[in-house]
Scaffold this motif. Structure first.
Motif: not given
Length: 716
Positions: A616-628, A641-650
């Motif tokens: 749940g938190v991973g999906v929420l962070s993906f939609f947030f940090f990817s700009g959706r 962000l240069n690499y939006y996946w880095m905050p998501i992984i964190t």
């Protein structure tokens, strides 16, 4: 399933049931120190570990691996060279130890060429042309890549003399700073090199390889970009971790209401999936029943789709799924009472955590202690690896110039005080690093000290985990054995469990941790042997090693399971490790079916809990940090962000750690209450003299009651 089995297990090969003790009112107050011999041994190892750390700190110097050194012995990036973090080789060709560079390696740090600290690596190709030898040195060379002692504007040396003495490079190539190579300036292009200095053709392959590595992964540049991403997104990362913490806490607290629904929904879902599989297989079987093709006509083929068009295949699937479905259905019917007991214990664990919220904070204590252990181990290993002072020898950089026969490489020197004028017959004489001193008593035993460092580290880590288990077990046991909840629960139960464990049972915890450490060392040695002998192994040897690794893995899992339950018994009764492990094992074996059911039900619930939190938190962070998902007012822009996946992984990784920490406490609570529940069944019978301590829900499932309740003294 007889009723006698659910009430009080009869005596068996696993010992007599626990007897009633009128003085027992929960975790024993009067207890003494246990496993003193192991305590003394553990303290001795800890003191030895401290001594090793002190010696490593005295003899070691981590600057040897953190910073490169120039030819004069000064470190680049600190001290006088603070603004010059890169190490530049004047003639990298001399670093090659053979003609076939790809088959050999650079000769460690024994590169017989002058090395200087520079602020930036060269970005262009340059070489001394024939016409430049008649110019002034200041017009030819760049002061930033020459030795600091040479002043190009005031020197009386000619260009030829400077080149012969390697005071300045006579060529350089475009280079980059590679973090993994101690910030050495390594070339990645080599245009026209053969014209000026290309007498070793195989060096092209080496430089081509370096070019590919550096171009494919520029660690420094990527690291800067990732740091920028963290700097701009860290408040939102913390917010994601806070959401994960809240969701984990709510999940655990709400299990007292949702556990029955979740368990039975999962069970019905599995049975429903099996029923659908049976119907689908029968439908496919009926469709292909009239087909003329049979399994004998098809024979053997690699096209698996052909088998799905044969009726015998679907008939086999139908039989297999039907058998599995029948086994599952019968198992659930016969184990329904034990499933209800498992659900009730899970609900009771949720209540216990609700009364002891401080237990959820204890994983932070374990994390800090583990962090201290890891930091001490890493620092000790680093200081041990850099023990010994560097040894420098006088080496002729160009033996063809002058008479350098007197320089055999056995003459020691100090690079900070060395002058080539001391060797007038050999103008290319230089003071070069050879190796680190390994001749002292301390240096000769570095390998043994590193082994001691690893063993002590594993023992300390396992002890810290054991301390956490015993502390939480003592707290949750005090909850179960409180007759009136929460009135009889002692004040600060977690602190009480921690103090009892440290005051009385360090030896027992160290004993269990030592057993686990020995098994882990055996696994490490087996992996080391496997890696070293892999090239010479035949199929039989590989099979034997695989079996041995599998056996040791199973042994480690069993030791962890036994230790965990032994620590619970230690926290309750205060006995030594062996007695506690024996009593816990026999108690569990007398109730083995309940153990299996509770373990699987708990694992399923906690698995779905982790899946809910992390997913749940991973999906929420993906939609947030990817700009959706955008916040009003453009408070945060994902385009920065240069690499939006880095905050998501964190966020995902941090959410997993948070969920694991919360759920590990809950799992320990379930295991502790379960052992207490089994002891309660064996010790008590519900009479006035021997009342049950279990909850009313558990008594209702087992069709039991306390006679004391009829007089108005009830339980939660």
């Amino acid at each position: 399933m007889g009723k006698k089995q659910e009430t009080s297990p009869e005596s068996s090969e696993y010992g007599e049931p626990a007897q009633f003790d009128p003085t027992f009112k929960g975790p024993m107050k009067k207890r003494g120190c246990t496993d003193i011999i192991c305590l003394i041994l553990f303290m001795a190892v800890i003191l030895g570990y401290i001594v090793v750390g002190i010696l490593a700190w005295l003899y070691g110097d981590p600057r040897h691996v953190l910073y490169p050194r120039n030819s004069t012995g000064w470190f680049c990036g600190i001290g006088p060279n603070k603004d010059q973090p890169n190490l530049f080789y004047m003639n990298i060709l001399k670093c090659a130890t053979s003609v076939n560079v790809m088959a050999s390696a650079l000769n460690g740090l024994q590169c017989p060429t002058t090395q200087v600290c520079v602020a930036q690596c060269p970005s262009t190709f340059w070489a001394v042309g024939i016409d430049m030898y008649f110019k002034k040195p200041a017009e030819v060379f760049n002061q930033s890549v020459c030795v600091p002692s040479l002043n190009l504007s005031n020197t009386i040396l000619t260009v030829q003399q400077i080149v012969d003495k390697e005071l300045c490079p006579y060529f350089y190539i475009p280079t980059v700073s590679v973090i993994a190579c101690f910030l050495f300036c390594i070339g990645f292009t080599w245009p026209f090199a053969s014209h000026y200095c290309g007498r070793q053709h195989s060096l092209f392959s080496l430089l081509s390889l370096i070019r590919d590595i550096v171009n494919g992964f520029n660690a420094k540049e990527i690291g800067v970009r990732i740091f920028e991403d963290f700097a701009s997104s860290w408040p939102w990362i913390l917010l994601g971790l806070l959401i994960a913490m809240v969701v984990s806490l709510l999940f655990l607290l709400l299990l007292r209401f949702t556990a029955p629904v979740m368990v039975w929904v999962l069970i019905i879902g599995v049975l429903g999936a099996g029923a659908y599989g049976i119907w689908h297989c029968y439908w496919e079987y009926a469709n292909y029943k009239s087909a003329s093709a049979t399994i004998t006509n098809v024979g053997f083929t690699t096209n698996l789709q052909v088998y799905l068009q044969v009726q015998e295949t679907w008939l086999a699937f139908l039989i297999i799924i039907s058998v599995v479905e029948a086994i599952l259905l019968l198992t659930i019917i016969f184990l329904r009472t034990r499933i209800l007991i498992a659900i009730a214990l899970i609900q009771e664990s949720s209540k216990a955590i609700g009364h002891m919220m401080s237990a959820l904070v204890y994983p932070l204590v374990t994390f800090v202690l583990l962090l201290v252990c890891v930091a001490y181990w890493g620092a000790t290993a680093l200081y041990l690896a850099t023990s010994g002072s560097p040894i420098y020898r006088v080496v002729a950089l160009n033996s063809s110039q002058g008479d350098c026969s007197s320089i055999s490489g056995n003459v020691s020197c100090d690079p900070q005080n060395f002058t080539a004028a001391d060797y007038p017959g050999c103008p290319s004489a230089s003071c070069i690093f050879i190796k680190y001193n390994n001749e002292g008593l301390f240096q000769r035993n570095l390998f043994n000290l590193q082994i001691y460092n690893v063993v002590a580290f594993l023992w300390c880590v396992n002890f810290v985990i054991a301390l956490g288990h015993c502390t939480l077990a003592g707290a949750f046991a005090s909850y179960y054995w409180a007759f009136t909840k929460p009135g009889d629960i002692p004040m600060f139960p977690v602190c009480g469990g921690f103090i009892r464990a440290l005051r009385y049972h360090v030896g027992s915890l160290a004993f269990g941790a030592l057993i686990l450490t020995l098994v882990q060392i055996a696994r490490i040695l087996l992996e080391y042997i496997d890696q070293k002998t892999r090239a010479a192994q035949n199929p039989v040897a590989r099979f034997i090693l695989c079996c041995m690794k599998c056996c040791l893995w199973c042994l480690e899992k069993f030791i962890k399971f036994l230790n965990r339950n032994a620590y619970i018994m230690i926290a309750i009764y205060g006995k030594n490790f062996c007695v506690s492990a024996k009593n816990a094992f026999k108690l569990l074996m007398r109730n083995i079916i309940r153990v299996v059911v509770l373990d699987k039900v708990t694992d399923i619930l906690l698995f779905f809990g982790k899946l809910l939190v992390v997913g749940g938190v991973g999906v929420l962070s993906f939609f947030f940090f990817s700009g959706r998902i955008r916040l009003p007012g453009n408070v945060f822009r994902s385009e920065t962000l240069n690499y939006y996946w880095m905050p998501i992984i964190t966020v995902v990784f941090g959410s997993y750690l948070i969920a694991h920490g919360f759920f590990s406490v809950y799992n320990m609570c379930v295991d502790t209450l379960f052992l207490c529940f089994l002891e309660d069944l064996e010790r008590n019978d519900g009479s006035l003299q021997k009342p049950y301590f279990m909850s009313k829900n558990l008594m209702k499932i087992l069709n039991k009651s306390n006679k004391a309740q009829k007089k108005g003294k009830g339980k939660e």
